[in-house]
Design a protein around this motif. Structure first.
Motif, PDB file in Angstrom:
ATOM      1  N   ILE A  79      -6.116  -2.865   3.726  1.00 15.25           N
ATOM      2  CA  ILE A  79      -4.677  -2.915   3.945  1.00 15.25           C
ATOM      3  C   ILE A  79      -4.400  -3.761   5.182  1.00 15.25           C
ATOM      4  O   ILE A  79      -4.887  -3.464   6.270  1.00 15.25           O
ATOM      5  CB  ILE A  79      -4.106  -1.488   4.126  1.00 15.25           C
ATOM      6  CG1 ILE A  79      -4.519  -0.598   2.948  1.00 15.25           C
ATOM      7  CG2 ILE A  79      -2.589  -1.535   4.294  1.00 15.25           C
ATOM      8  CD1 ILE A  79      -4.330   0.894   3.185  1.00 15.25           C
ATOM      9  N   ASP A  80      -3.630  -4.847   4.988  1.00 15.89           N
ATOM     10  CA  ASP A  80      -3.265  -5.727   6.099  1.00 15.89           C
ATOM     11  C   ASP A  80      -2.323  -5.024   7.062  1.00 15.89           C
ATOM     12  O   ASP A  80      -1.721  -4.017   6.728  1.00 15.89           O
ATOM     13  CB  ASP A  80      -2.582  -6.995   5.581  1.00 15.89           C
ATOM     14  CG  ASP A  80      -3.575  -8.093   5.252  1.00 15.89           C
ATOM     15  OD1 ASP A  80      -4.712  -8.040   5.749  1.00 15.89           O
ATOM     16  OD2 ASP A  80      -3.194  -9.009   4.498  1.00 15.89           O
ATOM     17  N   SER A  81      -2.142  -5.626   8.222  1.00 17.66           N
ATOM     18  CA  SER A  81      -1.269  -5.037   9.238  1.00 17.66           C
ATOM     19  C   SER A  81       0.201  -5.023   8.812  1.00 17.66           C
ATOM     20  O   SER A  81       1.014  -4.352   9.424  1.00 17.66           O
ATOM     21  CB  SER A  81      -1.428  -5.782  10.563  1.00 17.66           C
ATOM     22  OG  SER A  81      -1.139  -7.146  10.381  1.00 17.66           O
ATOM     23  N   ASP A  82       0.540  -5.740   7.735  1.00 17.04           N
ATOM     24  CA  ASP A  82       1.912  -5.682   7.211  1.00 17.04           C
ATOM     25  C   ASP A  82       2.067  -4.622   6.117  1.00 17.04           C
ATOM     26  O   ASP A  82       3.134  -4.493   5.528  1.00 17.04           O
ATOM     27  CB  ASP A  82       2.357  -7.053   6.701  1.00 17.04           C
ATOM     28  CG  ASP A  82       1.534  -7.552   5.525  1.00 17.04           C
ATOM     29  OD1 ASP A  82       0.603  -6.836   5.069  1.00 17.04           O
ATOM     30  OD2 ASP A  82       1.802  -8.673   5.050  1.00 17.04           O
ATOM     31  N   GLY A  83       0.992  -3.884   5.848  1.00 20.05           N
ATOM     32  CA  GLY A  83       1.039  -2.807   4.848  1.00 20.05           C
ATOM     33  C   GLY A  83       0.742  -3.245   3.432  1.00 20.05           C
ATOM     34  O   GLY A  83       0.777  -2.438   2.501  1.00 20.05           O
ATOM     35  N   ALA A  84       0.439  -4.516   3.233  1.00 18.78           N
ATOM     36  CA  ALA A  84       0.101  -5.018   1.893  1.00 18.78           C
ATOM     37  C   ALA A  84      -1.399  -4.926   1.663  1.00 18.78           C
ATOM     38  O   ALA A  84      -2.196  -4.972   2.607  1.00 18.78           O
ATOM     39  CB  ALA A  84       0.561  -6.466   1.746  1.00 18.78           C
ATOM     40  N   LEU A  85      -1.786  -4.793   0.405  1.00 15.38           N
ATOM     41  CA  LEU A  85      -3.204  -4.760   0.059  1.00 15.38           C
ATOM     42  C   LEU A  85      -3.765  -6.178   0.086  1.00 15.38           C
ATOM     43  O   LEU A  85      -3.306  -7.050  -0.652  1.00 15.38           O
ATOM     44  CB  LEU A  85      -3.410  -4.147  -1.324  1.00 15.38           C
ATOM     45  CG  LEU A  85      -3.033  -2.676  -1.443  1.00 15.38           C
ATOM     46  CD1 LEU A  85      -3.144  -2.218  -2.891  1.00 15.38           C
ATOM     47  CD2 LEU A  85      -3.906  -1.814  -0.550  1.00 15.38           C
TER      48      LEU A  85
ATOM     49  N   SER B 135       0.839  -1.197   0.000  1.00 11.05           N
ATOM     50  CA  SER B 135       0.000   0.000   0.000  1.00 11.05           C
ATOM     51  C   SER B 135       0.875   1.248   0.000  1.00 11.05           C
ATOM     52  O   SER B 135       1.897   1.297   0.688  1.00 11.05           O
ATOM     53  CB  SER B 135      -0.881   0.030   1.243  1.00 11.05           C
ATOM     54  OG  SER B 135      -1.563   1.268   1.340  1.00 11.05           O
ATOM     55  N   PRO B 136       0.452   2.267  -0.737  1.00 13.53           N
ATOM     56  CA  PRO B 136       1.138   3.554  -0.587  1.00 13.53           C
ATOM     57  C   PRO B 136       1.017   4.011   0.861  1.00 13.53           C
ATOM     58  O   PRO B 136      -0.040   3.852   1.470  1.00 13.53           O
ATOM     59  CB  PRO B 136       0.356   4.481  -1.521  1.00 13.53           C
ATOM     60  CG  PRO B 136      -0.300   3.574  -2.514  1.00 13.53           C
ATOM     61  CD  PRO B 136      -0.602   2.310  -1.749  1.00 13.53           C
ATOM     62  N   ASP B 137       2.096   4.549   1.409  1.00 15.39           N
ATOM     63  CA  ASP B 137       2.054   5.063   2.770  1.00 15.39           C
ATOM     64  C   ASP B 137       1.316   6.392   2.750  1.00 15.39           C
ATOM     65  O   ASP B 137       1.289   7.071   1.722  1.00 15.39           O
ATOM     66  CB  ASP B 137       3.476   5.242   3.313  1.00 15.39           C
ATOM     67  CG  ASP B 137       3.507   5.358   4.830  1.00 15.39           C
ATOM     68  OD1 ASP B 137       2.473   5.086   5.478  1.00 15.39           O
ATOM     69  OD2 ASP B 137       4.564   5.726   5.361  1.00 15.39           O
TER      70      ASP B 137
ATOM     71  N   SER C 281       1.307   3.906   8.904  1.00 17.87           N
ATOM     72  CA  SER C 281       2.288   3.172   9.710  1.00 17.87           C
ATOM     73  C   SER C 281       1.864   3.063  11.176  1.00 17.87           C
ATOM     74  O   SER C 281       2.157   2.061  11.833  1.00 17.87           O
ATOM     75  CB  SER C 281       3.668   3.816   9.598  1.00 17.87           C
ATOM     76  OG  SER C 281       3.616   5.156  10.013  1.00 17.87           O
ATOM     77  N   ASP C 282       1.160   4.062  11.703  1.00 24.57           N
ATOM     78  CA  ASP C 282       0.668   3.977  13.084  1.00 24.57           C
ATOM     79  C   ASP C 282      -0.324   2.820  13.237  1.00 24.57           C
ATOM     80  O   ASP C 282      -0.302   2.090  14.221  1.00 24.57           O
ATOM     81  CB  ASP C 282      -0.001   5.279  13.519  1.00 24.57           C
ATOM     82  CG  ASP C 282       0.991   6.423  13.706  1.00 24.57           C
ATOM     83  OD1 ASP C 282       2.216   6.158  13.748  1.00 24.57           O
ATOM     84  OD2 ASP C 282       0.533   7.577  13.788  1.00 24.57           O
ATOM     85  N   TYR C 283      -1.210   2.677  12.252  1.00 24.65           N
ATOM     86  CA  TYR C 283      -2.201   1.606  12.314  1.00 24.65           C
ATOM     87  C   TYR C 283      -1.546   0.235  12.163  1.00 24.65           C
ATOM     88  O   TYR C 283      -1.857  -0.695  12.908  1.00 24.65           O
ATOM     89  CB  TYR C 283      -3.282   1.791  11.242  1.00 24.65           C
ATOM     90  CG  TYR C 283      -4.181   2.962  11.519  1.00 24.65           C
ATOM     91  CD1 TYR C 283      -4.983   3.008  12.658  1.00 24.65           C
ATOM     92  CD2 TYR C 283      -4.238   4.045  10.647  1.00 24.65           C
ATOM     93  CE1 TYR C 283      -5.812   4.081  12.917  1.00 24.65           C
ATOM     94  CE2 TYR C 283      -5.062   5.129  10.899  1.00 24.65           C
ATOM     95  CZ  TYR C 283      -5.848   5.149  12.032  1.00 24.65           C
ATOM     96  OH  TYR C 283      -6.667   6.214  12.290  1.00 24.65           O
TER      97      TYR C 283
END
Length: 161
Positions: free
Chosen positions: A131-137, A13-15, A29-31
């Motif tokens: 968006i998963d907790s690892d930042g991936a869609l 995911s785009p930050d 990133s906080d989430y």
């Protein structure tokens, strides 16, 4: 528009770091650091019939999303004042992110060429990203319908009782 981004499940995911209707900053990133999954949905305009239907469906199903560890964030190009009125009038229980410069729309590829009654124009394609907790869609869909979208999303995420 060949330069429009199209994201797919599995993509990173785009930050983002964006303010909501109250001026509070929301960082992806906080989430993810907290182990949360984010449902980021883009909609065209506050207080229009379709957008109100969609927002109220999210509101009415919020307990289930929260129980399963999801955070819901709505995004449009409307101002914080417009978002504030929309949240208050519809008693929304989740933040609406302000994207007046369209940077988030462009990052997620939701600002697209649209056609209406034969006229072409650039506008927001109603879209949702999980968006998963690892930042991936984990899941994404462009051009969703307002009515029934939240029910469909809950089925896709296996959140129906």
């Amino acid at each position: 528009m060949s330069d429009t981004v199209s994201l797919s499940p599995g993509d990173q995911s785009p930050d983002f770091s964006v303010t909501d209707q109250e001026g509070k900053v929301h960082n992806l990133s906080d989430y993810t650091t907290q182990g949360k999954q984010v449902i980021l949905y883009f909609y065209p305009k506050d207080s229009t019939p379709g957008c109100t239907t969609q927002a109220c469906d999210f509101r009415d199903n919020m307990a289930r999303f929260v129980t399963e560890g999801y955070v819901v964030l709505g995004v449009s190009k409307d101002s914080s004042a417009s978002h504030g009125r929309f949240v208050e009038k519809q008693e929304l229980n989740f933040p609406l992110l302000v994207d007046e410069d369209l940077s988030l729309h462009h990052a997620f590829g939701t600002w697209r060429l649209k056609k209406n009654y034969g006229r072409e124009f650039m506008g927001c394609s109603r879209s949702t990203f999980v968006i998963d907790s690892d930042g991936a869609l984990a899941w994404c869909r462009y051009n969703v319908k307002a009515k029934g979208h939240v029910d469909m999303l809950m089925r896709e995420l296996s959140l129906n009782d």
